[in-house]
Design a protein around this motif. Structure first.
Motif, PDB file in Angstrom:
ATOM      1  N   GLN A 141       0.870  -1.181   0.000  1.00 16.38           N
ATOM      2  CA  GLN A 141       0.000   0.000   0.000  1.00 16.38           C
ATOM      3  C   GLN A 141       0.903   1.225   0.000  1.00 16.38           C
ATOM      4  O   GLN A 141       1.804   1.335   0.835  1.00 16.38           O
ATOM      5  CB  GLN A 141      -0.904   0.041   1.236  1.00 16.38           C
ATOM      6  CG  GLN A 141      -1.758   1.278   1.267  1.00 16.38           C
ATOM      7  CD  GLN A 141      -2.656   1.395   2.488  1.00 16.38           C
ATOM      8  OE1 GLN A 141      -3.505   2.271   2.511  1.00 16.38           O
ATOM      9  NE2 GLN A 141      -2.492   0.563   3.483  1.00 16.38           N
ATOM     10  N   VAL A 192       1.069   5.474   0.074  1.00 16.36           N
ATOM     11  CA  VAL A 192       0.314   6.655   0.490  1.00 16.36           C
ATOM     12  C   VAL A 192       1.179   7.878   0.237  1.00 16.36           C
ATOM     13  O   VAL A 192       2.348   7.907   0.627  1.00 16.36           O
ATOM     14  CB  VAL A 192      -0.033   6.596   1.997  1.00 16.36           C
ATOM     15  CG1 VAL A 192      -0.867   7.794   2.412  1.00 16.36           C
ATOM     16  CG2 VAL A 192      -0.715   5.285   2.361  1.00 16.36           C
ATOM     17  N   GLY A 208      -8.767   7.969  -2.321  1.00 13.94           N
ATOM     18  CA  GLY A 208      -8.172   8.976  -1.467  1.00 13.94           C
ATOM     19  C   GLY A 208      -9.174  10.041  -1.102  1.00 13.94           C
ATOM     20  O   GLY A 208     -10.390   9.830  -1.167  1.00 13.94           O
ATOM     21  N   HIS A 226      -4.813  13.618  -0.368  1.00 12.22           N
ATOM     22  CA  HIS A 226      -3.862  12.498  -0.442  1.00 12.22           C
ATOM     23  C   HIS A 226      -4.522  11.292  -1.106  1.00 12.22           C
ATOM     24  O   HIS A 226      -5.743  11.251  -1.235  1.00 12.22           O
ATOM     25  CB  HIS A 226      -3.332  12.125   0.946  1.00 12.22           C
ATOM     26  CG  HIS A 226      -4.308  11.378   1.800  1.00 12.22           C
ATOM     27  ND1 HIS A 226      -5.353  11.994   2.451  1.00 12.22           N
ATOM     28  CD2 HIS A 226      -4.395  10.068   2.102  1.00 12.22           C
ATOM     29  CE1 HIS A 226      -6.036  11.088   3.135  1.00 12.22           C
ATOM     30  NE2 HIS A 226      -5.487   9.906   2.938  1.00 12.22           N
ATOM     31  N   HIS A 246      -4.232   6.796  -1.619  1.00 13.81           N
ATOM     32  CA  HIS A 246      -3.724   5.474  -1.267  1.00 13.81           C
ATOM     33  C   HIS A 246      -3.866   4.618  -2.512  1.00 13.81           C
ATOM     34  O   HIS A 246      -4.877   4.701  -3.205  1.00 13.81           O
ATOM     35  CB  HIS A 246      -4.593   4.803  -0.196  1.00 13.81           C
ATOM     36  CG  HIS A 246      -4.603   5.480   1.116  1.00 13.81           C
ATOM     37  ND1 HIS A 246      -4.072   4.901   2.242  1.00 13.81           N
ATOM     38  CD2 HIS A 246      -5.097   6.668   1.516  1.00 13.81           C
ATOM     39  CE1 HIS A 246      -4.242   5.703   3.274  1.00 13.81           C
ATOM     40  NE2 HIS A 246      -4.875   6.793   2.858  1.00 13.81           N
ATOM     41  N   PHE A 253      -2.976   0.361  -3.707  1.00 16.26           N
ATOM     42  CA  PHE A 253      -2.560  -0.954  -3.231  1.00 16.26           C
ATOM     43  C   PHE A 253      -2.249  -1.793  -4.455  1.00 16.26           C
ATOM     44  O   PHE A 253      -3.097  -1.934  -5.347  1.00 16.26           O
ATOM     45  CB  PHE A 253      -3.709  -1.559  -2.422  1.00 16.26           C
ATOM     46  CG  PHE A 253      -3.390  -2.815  -1.681  1.00 16.26           C
ATOM     47  CD1 PHE A 253      -2.188  -2.996  -1.027  1.00 16.26           C
ATOM     48  CD2 PHE A 253      -4.339  -3.824  -1.605  1.00 16.26           C
ATOM     49  CE1 PHE A 253      -1.922  -4.160  -0.319  1.00 16.26           C
ATOM     50  CE2 PHE A 253      -4.091  -4.989  -0.900  1.00 16.26           C
ATOM     51  CZ  PHE A 253      -2.879  -5.159  -0.259  1.00 16.26           C
ATOM     52  N   ILE A 277      -9.106   1.043   1.727  1.00 18.37           N
ATOM     53  CA  ILE A 277      -8.839   2.047   0.695  1.00 18.37           C
ATOM     54  C   ILE A 277     -10.143   2.501   0.040  1.00 18.37           C
ATOM     55  O   ILE A 277     -10.349   3.695  -0.169  1.00 18.37           O
ATOM     56  CB  ILE A 277      -7.818   1.519  -0.328  1.00 18.37           C
ATOM     57  CG1 ILE A 277      -6.448   1.383   0.355  1.00 18.37           C
ATOM     58  CG2 ILE A 277      -7.739   2.436  -1.551  1.00 18.37           C
ATOM     59  CD1 ILE A 277      -5.388   0.711  -0.473  1.00 18.37           C
ATOM     60  N   GLN A 295     -12.012   5.351   2.033  1.00 17.32           N
ATOM     61  CA  GLN A 295     -11.195   6.476   2.479  1.00 17.32           C
ATOM     62  C   GLN A 295     -12.007   7.699   2.892  1.00 17.32           C
ATOM     63  O   GLN A 295     -11.738   8.298   3.925  1.00 17.32           O
ATOM     64  CB  GLN A 295     -10.191   6.870   1.390  1.00 17.32           C
ATOM     65  CG  GLN A 295      -8.916   6.076   1.440  1.00 17.32           C
ATOM     66  CD  GLN A 295      -8.177   6.309   2.742  1.00 17.32           C
ATOM     67  OE1 GLN A 295      -7.646   7.379   2.993  1.00 17.32           O
ATOM     68  NE2 GLN A 295      -8.142   5.304   3.591  1.00 17.32           N
ATOM     69  N   GLU A 335      -3.942   9.375  10.627  1.00 17.42           N
ATOM     70  CA  GLU A 335      -3.887   8.112   9.902  1.00 17.42           C
ATOM     71  C   GLU A 335      -2.438   7.713   9.609  1.00 17.42           C
ATOM     72  O   GLU A 335      -2.027   6.578   9.854  1.00 17.42           O
ATOM     73  CB  GLU A 335      -4.658   8.241   8.593  1.00 17.42           C
ATOM     74  CG  GLU A 335      -4.552   7.015   7.695  1.00 17.42           C
ATOM     75  CD  GLU A 335      -5.129   7.252   6.325  1.00 17.42           C
ATOM     76  OE1 GLU A 335      -5.948   6.426   5.900  1.00 17.42           O
ATOM     77  OE2 GLU A 335      -4.750   8.253   5.669  1.00 17.42           O
ATOM     78  N   TYR A 336      -1.662   8.645   9.093  1.00 18.22           N
ATOM     79  CA  TYR A 336      -0.292   8.359   8.688  1.00 18.22           C
ATOM     80  C   TYR A 336       0.577   7.982   9.892  1.00 18.22           C
ATOM     81  O   TYR A 336       1.342   7.009   9.844  1.00 18.22           O
ATOM     82  CB  TYR A 336       0.288   9.564   7.943  1.00 18.22           C
ATOM     83  CG  TYR A 336       1.501   9.216   7.124  1.00 18.22           C
ATOM     84  CD1 TYR A 336       1.374   8.542   5.915  1.00 18.22           C
ATOM     85  CD2 TYR A 336       2.783   9.542   7.563  1.00 18.22           C
ATOM     86  CE1 TYR A 336       2.484   8.215   5.155  1.00 18.22           C
ATOM     87  CE2 TYR A 336       3.893   9.212   6.801  1.00 18.22           C
ATOM     88  CZ  TYR A 336       3.738   8.556   5.605  1.00 18.22           C
ATOM     89  OH  TYR A 336       4.828   8.221   4.871  1.00 18.22           O
ATOM     90  N   PHE A 392      -0.182   4.488  10.900  1.00 20.01           N
ATOM     91  CA  PHE A 392       0.509   3.506  10.049  1.00 20.01           C
ATOM     92  C   PHE A 392       1.952   3.313  10.519  1.00 20.01           C
ATOM     93  O   PHE A 392       2.421   2.181  10.655  1.00 20.01           O
ATOM     94  CB  PHE A 392       0.531   3.962   8.581  1.00 20.01           C
ATOM     95  CG  PHE A 392      -0.664   3.577   7.783  1.00 20.01           C
ATOM     96  CD1 PHE A 392      -1.026   2.254   7.604  1.00 20.01           C
ATOM     97  CD2 PHE A 392      -1.433   4.547   7.159  1.00 20.01           C
ATOM     98  CE1 PHE A 392      -2.122   1.898   6.843  1.00 20.01           C
ATOM     99  CE2 PHE A 392      -2.533   4.220   6.394  1.00 20.01           C
ATOM    100  CZ  PHE A 392      -2.886   2.892   6.238  1.00 20.01           C
TER     101      PHE A 392
END
Length: 154
Positions: A11, A13, A51, A55, A57, A59, A116, A119, A131-132, A135
């Motif tokens: 994934q 981002v 997204g 931003h 995402h 996969f 995803i 989102q 979120e980031y 992760f």
């Protein structure tokens, strides 16, 4: 000669520069199709892409011959040009430096794809920064604040 067998799921981002909310719902689908095309042309398999306004995402099922940094660099460069040529926004559009890449096993495919796909709903409750950072914590990735994206207070 023996074949190479692999199962690599990543994934990715990354954000619009300064996390500006420049990705408009009216053209985001076209952007995602364009990025999916780049990914496919580079021999990788797009499993999900979505997204928000600031931003994205995506996969992918990645072949071991793929250099992820090169792929992301090409996606950012080409999609910047695509957005400018299509005149999707009157503002200067540019992706922020860097990206996050997180690996998953085959048993996690459905969950990641659903994550995803959802989102926009997800970000009604959690900011991109939250979120980031989650992760990075979940994947136990050490980081220094000065090397993260430039954050704008939410």
């Amino acid at each position: 000669m023996a074949d190479t067998f692999s199962q690599i799921y990543i994934q990715v981002v990354f954000a619009v520069q300064n996390r500006n909310a420049l990705i408009h719902p009216g053209w985001e689908e076209e952007l995602y199709k364009y990025i999916s095309g780049i990914t496919q042309n580079k021999g990788q398999k797009m499993l999900a892409i979505n997204g928000t306004s600031n931003h994205i995402h995506f996969f992918i099922g990645m072949k071991p011959t793929c250099c992820l940094s090169d792929l992301v660099r090409e996606i950012k460069k080409s999609s910047n040009t695509f957005i400018k040529e299509k005149r999707f926004t009157n503002h200067q559009f540019k992706w922020q430096e860097g990206f996050g890449a997180f690996s998953y096993g085959h048993s996690q495919l459905t969950d990641v794809i659903q994550y995803i796909d959802r989102q926009k709903d997800h970000h009604r409750k959690k900011t991109f920064k939250e979120e980031y950072l989650a992760f990075l914590k979940a994947f136990e990735i050490e980081f220094k604040d000065e090397y993260l994206f430039e954050w704008i207070d939410d």
